[in-house]
Design an enzyme around this catalytic site. Structure first.
Site, PDB file in Angstrom:
ATOM      1  N   ASP A  66      33.076  39.085  31.864  1.00  0.00           N
ATOM      2  CA  ASP A  66      34.342  39.633  32.378  1.00  0.00           C
ATOM      3  C   ASP A  66      35.004  40.210  31.115  1.00  0.00           C
ATOM      4  OD1 ASP A  66      36.068  39.510  35.039  1.00  0.00           O
ATOM      5  OD2 ASP A  66      37.482  39.138  33.427  1.00  0.00           O
ATOM      6  N   LYS A  78      34.993  30.974  38.387  1.00  0.00           N
ATOM      7  CA  LYS A  78      35.382  31.796  37.241  1.00  0.00           C
ATOM      8  C   LYS A  78      35.632  30.884  36.057  1.00  0.00           C
ATOM      9  CE  LYS A  78      36.194  36.212  36.514  1.00  0.00           C
ATOM     10  NZ  LYS A  78      35.731  37.389  37.276  1.00  0.00           N
TER      11      LYS A  78
HETATM   12  N1  GLU Z   1      33.483  39.409  36.271  1.00  0.00           N
HETATM   13  C1  GLU Z   1      32.918  40.205  37.329  1.00  0.00           C
HETATM   14  C2  GLU Z   1      33.802  40.145  38.544  1.00  0.00           C
HETATM   15  O1  GLU Z   1      35.000  40.095  38.404  1.00  0.00           O
HETATM   16  C3  GLU Z   1      31.456  39.915  37.579  1.00  0.00           C
HETATM   17  C4  GLU Z   1      31.099  38.513  37.876  1.00  0.00           C
HETATM   18  C5  GLU Z   1      29.592  38.253  37.962  1.00  0.00           C
HETATM   19  O2  GLU Z   1      28.796  39.169  37.794  1.00  0.00           O
HETATM   20  O3  GLU Z   1      29.256  37.104  38.226  1.00  0.00           O
HETATM   21  O4  GLU Z   1      33.374  40.226  39.673  1.00  0.00           O
END
Ligand code: GLU
Length: 449
Positions: free
Chosen positions: A170, A130
């Protein structure tokens, strides 16, 4: 108040807390997983011997960097950028970027940690990571957003690659930001490397149904939880917090499946519209005009805007928290249960505090934790990577069907695991254990690295 951990896992938790001081959200996310793992260590002593839990709690790599940029007045601004590459046992690091003033290392670590297990549950070959920044996109011009994204990518690109680390969106990062980030990556590397980011635009490597996937997936998960209870979404009254990408498409699918959403929100206030939320209006206000949800009430005189209201005070049968972490506390959870809520599907990451989770589990309502219920977004990102690798693009219907199959599969895995470990219907336990075992087995296979 917290669930008792056995001696071994308590010691691991204490060590994580001490090594990562002040990172309360990360501590919370770790503790919640550890609370589920006692029976796993008893069943698989090799995981304890090889210190799999201790290793999983320590990110493989953490990158923190300066992001300098100039605002429209020419003033120099400095933000902080992060990428936590948490675990690559199952595939390249995968997880979104969050741009929000509340972002600090503890938030990115909690999100990255959750992402490991979520991604494992999808069954796709993706590790967990992340990133983000404390940059606040609110009120910024389009050129400011672009300049910030370009500066952010100048540093971040060193650590990315389609087989290394693949960010996406996100909170605060959507299609526009992914476009600027991708453009800058392409320019720096002189490579059109589609698979390096997901959530791309349709026409330059993006996948149909990616925008809808998190919200739709959460509703598919709710549908499956209700099916176990011989119930359905048809005719149910729902409350969906937030009005961003996740909330919008959760509302869309809930309406499609015959439920009625009576409220949504943003960080300023709540819209209550008993007749049912006018989704076309929310889309226009939020996706096109980038306005506040308060403006909804100027178009619908029978809707009520409650400035800084608490959306969980509105009675509903189904609650879909889709705003942010810790938005439902113990008191809110009690109110929901008292008002007749029978199911919660978490569109956001860790939106319920540990006290709230306990209320839902004790009341034995259908509670779908984020790492299972909102996995549709990242799962469809993995489908986007598949299309990129095959230089292919699939139809909306085909992609949505795959998403539905994945969510149905995640539900089945979490449910069956909860049964196997003697807590049928406890999806927190089922999701944590199933996700953990998959990652742990790969880590054992890879040796001590
Ligand atoms: N931010 C999204 C999550 O919390 C998607 C992440 C992504 O698609 O890599 O899963």
């Amino acid at each position: 108040m917290a669930v008792q951990l056995d001696e071994r896992t308590e010691a691991i938790y204490q060590q994580v807390a001490a090594r990562n001081p002040g990172e309360s959200e990360f501590h919370q996310a770790v503790r919640e997983v550890l609370e589920s793992l006692g029976p796993v260590l008893a069943k698989y002593p090799e995981f304890a011997e090889r210190k799999i839990i201790e290793r999983i709690c320590e990110p493989e790599r953490q990158i923190i960097f300066r992001v300098p940029w100039q605002d429209d007045k020419g003033t120099v601004q400095i933000n902080r950028g992060f990428r936590v590459q948490f675990n690559s046992a199952l595939g390249p690091y995968k997880g979104g970027l969050r741009f929000h003033p509340s972002v600090y290392l503890g938030i990115i670590k909690f999100l990255g940690f959750e992402q490991i297990f979520k991604n494992a549950l999808t069954g796709m070959p993706i590790g967990g990571g992340k990133g983000g920044s404390d940059f606040d996109p609110k009120g910024k011009s389009d050129s400011e957003i672009m300049r910030f994204c370009q500066s952010f990518m100048i540093e971040l690109h060193h650590y990315l690659g389609e087989h290394t680390d693949v960010p996406a969106g996100d909170i605060g990062v959507g299609g526009r930001e992914i476009g600027y980030l991708f453009g800058q990556y392409k320019r720096i590397t002189n490579r059109f490397e589609s698979g390096v980011l997901t959530g791309k635009g349709i026409g330059w490597g993006g996948s149909l149904a990616r925008t809808e996937a998190t919200g739709y997936g959460t509703v598919f998960f709710l549908r499956e939880m209700l099916k176990v209870r011989k119930d359905s979404l048809e005719g149910k009254t729902c409350v969906v917090s937030g009005s961003g990408n996740v909330a919008i498409y959760a509302i869309e699918k809930l309406h499609e499946l015959g439920a009625k959403v009576v409220a949504c929100s943003d960080s300023n206030g709540v819209i209550f519209h008993e007749k049912g939320i006018d989704l076309d209006l929310v889309k226009r206000l939020k996706e096109v005009e980038r306005r506040r949800i308060a403006d909804y009430a100027t178009y619908h005189k029978d809707a009520k805007y409650i400035a800084s209201g608490n959306i969980w005070d509105i009675p509903c049968q189904i609650a879909v928290p889709s705003a942010t972490q810790n938005e439902i506390n113990g008191k809110d959870a009690k109110t929901l249960v008292k008002n007749g809520c029978i199911a919660v599907g978490e569109g956001a990451n860790m939106p319920t505090t540990p006290e709230g989770v306990k209320v839902f589990l004790d009341a034995k309502i259908a509670y779908g934790p984020g790492k299972a219920a909102n996995a549709g977004g990242v799962a469809t990102s993995a489908l986007e990577m598949q299309q990129n690798a095959g230089r292919d693009s699939w139809t909306f219907e085909f992609t949505e069907k795959k998403l539905d199959g994945i969510m149905t599969g995640i539900h089945a895995t979490a449910y069956e695991t909860s049964e196997e470990f003697g807590a049928a219907g406890n999806y927190v336990l089922g999701a944590n254990i199933a996700g953990f075992i998959k990652v742990a087995r790969a880590m054992v296979a890879h040796g001590l690295i």
